[in-house]
Design a protein around this motif. Sequence first.
Motif: not given
Length: 322
Positions: A184, A209, A212
């Motif tokens: 992420s 998530v 992400y």
Amino acid sequence: MANTKISNLPAAASLTGADLMPVVQSGVTKKGTFDQLPFLQAGTGAVARTAQAKMRDVVSVKDFGAVGDGVTDDTAAIQAAFNSLTAGMSVFFPKGTYLVSPSSPSAYILNLPAMNDVSVYGETTATIKVKANSGNYVGIIGRVPTSSALAGLTVETLVFDHNAQNNILANLSAYSAQVRATVSNYTLTNNWDNVSLRNIVIKNCDSQVSFYFPRGIYSGGHVAISDCNWINARNGNGQDFDQSFINCTCDSLQIANCRFAGQSWALAPRTAIETHSSNCVVSNNVVDYFQIGANLTGISQAGTTYRQICQGILLAFAVMVC
């Protein structure tokens, strides 16, 4: 020690590049150093350089002491390998299982350097596994907040094991408190572009998530996610909370040939794919035992509510929202 056979010399300690060695050139014995050892690639036009320069083309996590035996905590060694990178370089994970653990529940376990064009890849079954009883964390691989742009990140051919069954959190609030991403840029970053995630296996994941890449107030460019496989994905140990295993807000997004497999209906995560992107193509994905397969929502920010294509998605025990 004149006229002494090499086999009769005392054993050397650990060698350095500056250590001397005898070299015979045109019948004359000369001295050289290990730093001078040559490398020449096969093929016309190849240019000679040192063996050390050749071996430094790619950084291996084992160069910095990572063991990959599934027992040793390799977090510090892997981070040292990440810290050594310069723009355009790669980090390689040889075959093995590399245990990692968070230093704080509000931090990434492994932090990407503040530079562009970085690649992280592994040898087929190379696995980064979160250590048992590690508690909460923002994500496995991410980028600490910085004013630097992120342009050109590739992660491929790796296995990530969140080990959720051995990292059960105290309550639903704890599951909602952190993202626990796989990869992420969350909390990042001033402008980002050209993120490629491919041929990745994600095991035992209970992320809010997993992949992400939120845009926030910054410019978000292109994300391509392909041939990734979630195995034994789960919710908050039987508790439902807001999850989207892929969540991207960007100017263009491709999600193709991925499989999302929840562990069971009782542990079914909320959503496999959530898009907030312009120029979005979601194709040829399989979703099994998720509550929602794909949620193509757009977003209220200007310029991110058009050109959505969704095709070839097989949903088993899941629904689709557009």
